[in-house]
Scaffold this motif. Structure first.
Motif, PDB file in Angstrom:
ATOM      1  N   CYS A 117       2.111   1.036   0.291  1.00 48.40           N
ATOM      2  CA  CYS A 117       1.222   0.279  -0.588  1.00 48.40           C
ATOM      3  C   CYS A 117      -0.038  -0.069   0.193  1.00 48.40           C
ATOM      4  O   CYS A 117       0.044  -0.620   1.297  1.00 48.40           O
TER       5      CYS A 117
ATOM      6  N   TYR B 219      -3.767  -1.993  -0.035  1.00 51.50           N
ATOM      7  CA  TYR B 219      -4.479  -3.025  -0.778  1.00 51.50           C
ATOM      8  C   TYR B 219      -5.909  -3.143  -0.253  1.00 51.50           C
ATOM      9  O   TYR B 219      -6.181  -2.911   0.920  1.00 51.50           O
TER      10      TYR B 219
ATOM     11  N   THR C  59       6.670  -3.917  -0.134  1.00 48.12           N
ATOM     12  CA  THR C  59       6.888  -2.619  -0.757  1.00 48.12           C
ATOM     13  C   THR C  59       8.355  -2.429  -1.113  1.00 48.12           C
ATOM     14  O   THR C  59       9.195  -3.286  -0.841  1.00 48.12           O
TER      15      THR C  59
ATOM     16  N   CYS D 267       5.259  -1.616  -5.410  1.00 50.21           N
ATOM     17  CA  CYS D 267       4.338  -2.453  -4.643  1.00 50.21           C
ATOM     18  C   CYS D 267       4.250  -3.823  -5.307  1.00 50.21           C
ATOM     19  O   CYS D 267       4.120  -3.904  -6.531  1.00 50.21           O
TER      20      CYS D 267
ATOM     21  N   LEU E 280      -4.377  -3.264  -5.579  1.00 52.23           N
ATOM     22  CA  LEU E 280      -3.910  -1.979  -5.064  1.00 52.23           C
ATOM     23  C   LEU E 280      -5.040  -0.968  -5.012  1.00 52.23           C
ATOM     24  O   LEU E 280      -5.825  -0.842  -5.960  1.00 52.23           O
TER      25      LEU E 280
ATOM     26  N   THR F  95      -5.135   2.394  -5.424  1.00 48.89           N
ATOM     27  CA  THR F  95      -4.135   3.323  -5.969  1.00 48.89           C
ATOM     28  C   THR F  95      -4.221   4.761  -5.455  1.00 48.89           C
ATOM     29  O   THR F  95      -3.179   5.420  -5.372  1.00 48.89           O
TER      30      THR F  95
ATOM     31  N   VAL G 227      -1.713   5.074  -2.577  1.00 47.40           N
ATOM     32  CA  VAL G 227      -0.375   4.530  -2.802  1.00 47.40           C
ATOM     33  C   VAL G 227       0.570   5.652  -3.211  1.00 47.40           C
ATOM     34  O   VAL G 227       0.240   6.473  -4.069  1.00 47.40           O
TER      35      VAL G 227
END
Length: 207
Positions: free
Chosen positions: A144, A146, A167, A181, A190, A192, A195
């Motif tokens: 994950c 961020y 996670t 996540c 996030l 993305t 991820v």
């Protein structure tokens, strides 16, 4: 098991990636399970403006017949301008290395290098996750990432003190297909494209 860690910089962010299957393909790594040890880190070419931060790039081969527990030590450092996540014990940047290992015993205390040059541990995001590789078939690594517009933070662990960022990394009888996540907070969201979940089949003889 060959854990490839690729770290990229664009002058504003550091981005750590350990997975080979994120949507952001130019940044993907060579992490795999194999009957042979990888000796050279495989990292995607990145895209314009980004380049490898080579001091923090490495591959860690772990022999599953020489230990039962995968002890993933995650060390996160800050210098006020960047966050840097490291999970490997053998990068060229030795003062930032971790205790990640394969062992017959569970690690319960995280091991992190002392850092240098104005960097210090971001303790809320630091932890060790001990996984019994004999307990189930699949190692599901959930990554994950961020962002808050100022930092990128990569987390692979399910048990850091910073619970809103944890996670779904686990051992299971099934292969996970959707990254789990936590929802973050405080202006973080996030990132993305970076991820993903990568499922490693631990069945003996599985490539």
């Amino acid at each position: 098991m060959n854990l490839h860690q690729c770290v990229y910089s664009n002058g504003s962010f550091l981005y750590t990636n350990l997975l080979p299957n994120t949507p952001n393909a130019p940044f993907n790594t060579g992490t795999n399970i194999s009957d042979t040890r990888d000796t050279v880190a495989r990292c995607g070419p990145a895209v314009a403006g980004w380049s490898l931060n080579t001091a923090n790039v490495s591959v860690l081969p772990l022999d599953r017949v020489r230990g039962r527990y995968l002890n993933l030590h995650q060390c996160v450092y800050s210098n006020g301008s960047y966050l840097y996540t490291n999970l490997l014990s053998n990068t060229p940047n030795v003062p930032f290395n971790t205790g990640t290992n394969l062992s017959y015993t569970r690690d319960t205390v995280v091991r992190c290098g002392p850092a240098v040059g104005g960097w210090s541990l971001d303790t809320a995001n630091v932890a060790v996750l001990s996984l019994d590789l004999a307990a189930d078939r699949y190692l599901n690594l959930h990554q994950c990432v961020y962002s808050n517009g100022r930092f990128l933070y990569t987390n692979l662990l399910s048990n850091t003190p910073n619970t809103p960022f944890n996670t779904g990394t686990n051992l299971s009888s099934t292969s996970d297909t959707v990254a789990k996540c936590a929802t973050a907070g405080g202006g973080w969201s996030l990132d993305t494209p970076n991820v993903a979940v990568f499922s490693l089949d631990l069945t003996p003889g599985t490539p």
